[in-house]
Scaffold this motif. Sequence first.
Motif, PDB file in Angstrom:
ATOM      1  N   SER A   1    -113.837  36.163 -19.785  1.00  0.00           N
ATOM      2  CA  SER A   1    -114.096  36.059 -18.695  1.00  0.00           C
ATOM      3  C   SER A   1    -112.674  35.169 -18.068  1.00  0.00           C
ATOM      4  N   PRO A   2    -112.453  35.516 -16.597  1.00  0.00           N
ATOM      5  CA  PRO A   2    -111.499  34.616 -16.275  1.00  0.00           C
ATOM      6  C   PRO A   2    -111.759  33.221 -16.061  1.00  0.00           C
ATOM      7  N   GLY A   3    -113.116  32.706 -15.936  1.00  0.00           N
ATOM      8  CA  GLY A   3    -113.357  31.321 -15.939  1.00  0.00           C
ATOM      9  C   GLY A   3    -113.151  30.737 -17.400  1.00  0.00           C
ATOM     10  N   GLU A   4    -113.811  31.867 -18.428  1.00  0.00           N
ATOM     11  CA  GLU A   4    -113.493  31.139 -19.916  1.00  0.00           C
ATOM     12  C   GLU A   4    -112.098  30.871 -20.177  1.00  0.00           C
ATOM     13  N   LEU A   5    -111.292  31.777 -19.656  1.00  0.00           N
ATOM     14  CA  LEU A   5    -109.819  31.657 -19.968  1.00  0.00           C
ATOM     15  C   LEU A   5    -109.103  30.646 -19.260  1.00  0.00           C
ATOM     16  N   ARG A   6    -109.757  30.154 -17.998  1.00  0.00           N
ATOM     17  CA  ARG A   6    -109.282  28.939 -17.001  1.00  0.00           C
ATOM     18  C   ARG A   6    -109.591  27.831 -18.100  1.00  0.00           C
ATOM     19  N   GLN A   7    -110.698  27.760 -18.569  1.00  0.00           N
ATOM     20  CA  GLN A   7    -111.192  26.585 -19.062  1.00  0.00           C
ATOM     21  C   GLN A   7    -110.530  26.396 -20.403  1.00  0.00           C
ATOM     22  N   SER A   8    -110.112  27.393 -21.038  1.00  0.00           N
ATOM     23  CA  SER A   8    -109.294  27.346 -22.443  1.00  0.00           C
ATOM     24  C   SER A   8    -108.059  26.672 -22.003  1.00  0.00           C
ATOM     25  N   VAL A   9    -107.452  27.097 -21.065  1.00  0.00           N
ATOM     26  CA  VAL A   9    -106.027  26.550 -20.452  1.00  0.00           C
ATOM     27  C   VAL A   9    -106.319  25.155 -20.340  1.00  0.00           C
ATOM     28  N   ILE A  10    -107.334  24.850 -19.603  1.00  0.00           N
ATOM     29  CA  ILE A  10    -107.605  23.125 -19.158  1.00  0.00           C
ATOM     30  C   ILE A  10    -107.990  22.417 -20.681  1.00  0.00           C
TER      31      ILE A  10
END
Length: 192
Positions: free
Chosen positions: A74-83
């Motif tokens: 999901s986009p949220g999971e991708l965002r959290q991975s970047v963080i």
Amino acid sequence: MYRLAALLCLILLTCAAPAAAQTEIHRCIGANGGAVFTDQPCAALQATPVSPGAQPGNATAPLAAPPPILCAASPGELRQSVIDAFASRDANRLAGLMLWNGYGRGAAIADIRALAELMKQPLLDADIPDGSAPAQAASSDAPFASDTPPALPSTGSQLVLHTVGNDGSGGPRELRFDIVRQAGCLWLRNAN
């Protein structure tokens, strides 16, 4: 009879010796995000155990960093991975979230060096603006086709990063990454 019993004990001892000589294999995730298999405890290598409960005395120890997401769903999971990549200052972990097909060797090396410089700056914000779903990078008939050029992402399917600028002014810097779906995972593609 005594000789038969002694021979049987010798055979059993010979079979048990190799099993006793084997050491435990520790499964870890190293600082670079890669898998590490070793005979030493993960903590000795500054690595994160894959299953923290499996190692003695490590059941209550907090993980140093969350294990890396290898396929964001999901986009949220991708965002959290970047963080998480910024939190650990790991450019390789961020590079592992990017879609690299279509890059030449020189361009890929230049982008990885740019990512390493980017990781030196504090992350102020990671945002996914409202918009449409991520674009498909390849047809569903051939999800791993390398000769198929990636589709252009649709408007709004981007991850926007705000970091402290490296020009010395302290002002924010904005970087945009397109979010692209390929092979059932979400990936980042440089949009700047």
